[in-house]
Design an enzyme around this catalytic site. Structure first.
Site, PDB file in Angstrom:
ATOM      1  N   GLU A 188      -4.981 -22.705 -17.706  1.00 50.23           N
ATOM      2  CA  GLU A 188      -4.002 -23.448 -16.887  1.00 50.23           C
ATOM      3  C   GLU A 188      -3.360 -24.557 -17.706  1.00 50.23           C
ATOM      4  OE1 GLU A 188      -6.640 -24.132 -13.600  1.00 50.23           O
ATOM      5  OE2 GLU A 188      -6.473 -22.022 -13.058  1.00 50.23           O
TER       6      GLU A 188
ATOM      7  N   GLY B 249     -14.625 -21.440 -10.809  1.00 49.97           N
ATOM      8  CA  GLY B 249     -13.561 -22.314 -10.315  1.00 49.97           C
ATOM      9  C   GLY B 249     -13.666 -22.468  -8.808  1.00 49.97           C
ATOM     10  N   GLY B 250     -12.848 -21.701  -8.080  1.00 49.41           N
ATOM     11  CA  GLY B 250     -12.751 -21.803  -6.618  1.00 49.41           C
ATOM     12  C   GLY B 250     -14.096 -21.878  -5.894  1.00 49.41           C
TER      13      GLY B 250
ATOM     14  N   GLU C  75     -12.401 -16.191 -20.222  1.00 49.28           N
ATOM     15  CA  GLU C  75     -11.761 -16.232 -18.903  1.00 49.28           C
ATOM     16  C   GLU C  75     -10.441 -15.464 -18.937  1.00 49.28           C
ATOM     17  OE1 GLU C  75     -13.179 -19.592 -16.267  1.00 49.28           O
ATOM     18  OE2 GLU C  75     -11.460 -20.335 -17.349  1.00 49.28           O
TER      19      GLU C  75
ATOM     20  N   HIS D  68      -8.420 -24.660 -21.330  1.00 48.27           N
ATOM     21  CA  HIS D  68      -8.343 -23.805 -20.135  1.00 48.27           C
ATOM     22  C   HIS D  68      -6.946 -23.187 -20.059  1.00 48.27           C
ATOM     23  CE1 HIS D  68      -8.251 -22.483 -15.993  1.00 48.27           C
ATOM     24  NE2 HIS D  68      -9.569 -22.546 -16.003  1.00 48.27           N
TER      25      HIS D  68
ATOM     26  N   SER E  13     -12.781 -15.497 -10.981  1.00 50.54           N
ATOM     27  CA  SER E  13     -13.122 -14.924  -9.664  1.00 50.54           C
ATOM     28  C   SER E  13     -14.612 -14.629  -9.501  1.00 50.54           C
ATOM     29  CB  SER E  13     -12.282 -13.668  -9.386  1.00 50.54           C
ATOM     30  OG  SER E  13     -10.924 -14.044  -9.210  1.00 50.54           O
TER      31      SER E  13
ATOM     32  N   ASN F 220     -15.934 -25.727 -12.215  1.00 49.76           N
ATOM     33  CA  ASN F 220     -14.671 -26.380 -12.573  1.00 49.76           C
ATOM     34  C   ASN F 220     -13.905 -26.637 -11.275  1.00 49.76           C
ATOM     35  OD1 ASN F 220     -12.148 -27.091 -13.504  1.00 49.76           O
ATOM     36  ND2 ASN F 220     -11.660 -25.078 -14.384  1.00 49.76           N
ATOM     37  N   TRP F 221     -13.926 -27.898 -10.837  1.00 45.88           N
ATOM     38  CA  TRP F 221     -13.282 -28.226  -9.556  1.00 45.88           C
ATOM     39  C   TRP F 221     -11.761 -28.211  -9.654  1.00 45.88           C
ATOM     40  CZ3 TRP F 221     -16.120 -32.968  -6.937  1.00 45.88           C
ATOM     41  CH2 TRP F 221     -17.427 -32.572  -6.602  1.00 45.88           C
ATOM     42  N   LYS F 222     -11.249 -28.192 -10.860  1.00 49.42           N
ATOM     43  CA  LYS F 222      -9.788 -28.263 -11.077  1.00 49.42           C
ATOM     44  C   LYS F 222      -9.233 -29.504 -10.353  1.00 49.42           C
ATOM     45  CE  LYS F 222      -9.719 -23.364 -11.839  1.00 49.42           C
ATOM     46  NZ  LYS F 222      -9.005 -22.125 -11.866  1.00 49.42           N
TER      47      LYS F 222
ATOM     48  N   GLY G 275      -8.659 -16.935 -10.234  1.00 46.17           N
ATOM     49  CA  GLY G 275      -8.092 -17.226  -8.910  1.00 46.17           C
ATOM     50  C   GLY G 275      -7.436 -16.036  -8.235  1.00 46.17           C
TER      51      GLY G 275
HETATM   52  P1  PGA Z   1     -11.793 -19.022 -10.443  1.00 46.54           P
HETATM   53  O1  PGA Z   1     -11.436 -19.950 -11.707  1.00 46.54           O
HETATM   54  O2  PGA Z   1     -13.302 -18.928 -10.384  1.00 46.54           O
HETATM   55  O3  PGA Z   1     -11.217 -19.737  -9.266  1.00 46.54           O
HETATM   56  O4  PGA Z   1     -11.177 -17.696 -10.698  1.00 46.54           O
HETATM   57  C1  PGA Z   1     -12.185 -19.925 -12.877  1.00 46.54           C
HETATM   58  C2  PGA Z   1     -11.642 -20.939 -13.856  1.00 46.54           C
HETATM   59  O5  PGA Z   1     -10.418 -21.086 -13.939  1.00 46.54           O
HETATM   60  O6  PGA Z   1     -12.405 -21.610 -14.550  1.00 46.54           O
END
Ligand code: PGA
Length: 255
Positions: free
Chosen positions: A97, A234-235, A167, A95, A213, A10-12, A173
């Site tokens: 966010e 994500g990251g 999640e 998600h 993470s 997930n590149w966000k 993050g």
């Molecule tokens: P993260 O994000 O790996 O940066 O913690 C995961 C996500 O939000 O899908």
């Protein structure tokens, strides 16, 4: 029944247009042979077209990070299932966010998941507890109520094709990943609840991922637990070194 691992990046909100193809090209160069693990990259909407070119001829798949539930109409700024169909196979819905910053409710998430399924897109339905839920012992209640609401508009035939991602918000993050043991426990609860709602076939077939993470240094630990069907990253997915290590780790664990 063999379920291959599913690794989703997930590149966000990262990847200005020319960067998306560059990022995928770098990943392609670094990846060894991936025969069994299913790999999905979810760039921002505007990068999907160029990403589509970059993944041609590979077994990398694409996903979107959001969707709207109507097919077309006066819905400024939204992207419909018809627009995504043909361009990607997966869609992240609900998600945390989006729930936190955009006010997405369980009802909206359920409509999005149903819209995906009815247009042959696979939703990756995210559920997760907050730090407060965790501190007060309400994690399970929150996770399972988001889950039940999110799959509410689906039939048992539809639910077995979707993907759920556990999640925890406190792990996203933050560098504080949920331990593989605990993640596997929650995933078992999720599958059990799906079984209660839709029957054994659905709970056997549905895939449930862990996200929060995940890095190359901890990803392999999750593969020790057979109930963890894959990872939502994500990251670490925007770093091609990290992401390729995570993918190759999953591939090694495939039977
Ligand atoms: P993260 O994000 O790996 O940066 O913690 C995961 C996500 O939000 O899908």
């Amino acid at each position: 029944m063999t379920k291959h691992k599913l690794i989703v990046g997930n590149w966000k909100m990262h990847g200005i247009i020319p960067e998306a193809s560059i990022m995928i090209e770098k990943l392609k160069k670094e990846l060894g042979e991936v025969k069994k693990t299913e790999v999905v990259i979810c760039p921002p909407f505007v990068d999907l077209m160029s990403a589509d070119e970059s993944v041609k001829g590979t077994n990398l798949k694409l996903g979107a990070q959001n969707i709207f539930w109507e097919e077309e109409g006066a819905f400024t700024g939204e992207i419909s299932p018809l627009m995504l169909k043909g361009l990607c196979k997966y869609v992240i819905v609900g998600h945390s966010e989006r729930r936190i910053y955009l006010g997405e409710t369980d009802k909206m998430v359920a409509k999005k998941a149903a819209a995906c399924v009815r247009h042959e897109l696979t939703p990756i339905l995210c559920v997760g507890d907050s730090l407060q839920d965790f501190a007060e012992g309400f994690s399970k209640v929150t996770i399972l109520s988001q889950l039940q609401a999110g799959v509410n508009l689906l039939t048992s035939d539809e639910v077995k094709k979707i993907v759920i991602a556990y999640e925890p918000i406190w792990a996203i993050g933050t560098g504080k990943n949920c331990t593989p043991n605990k993640a596997a426990e929650v995933i078992k609860d999720i599958k059990h609840t799906i079984g209660e709602m839709f029957g054994k076939e659905a709970s056997d077939k549905i895939r449930v991922l862990y996200g929060g993470s995940v890095k190359a240094k901890n990803s392999n630990d999750y593969f020790e637990f057979p109930e963890v069907d894959g990872l939502l990253v994500g990251g670490a997915s925007v770093d091609h070194h990290e992401f390729s290590k995570i993918i190759m780790g999953a591939e090694k664990h495939e039977k």
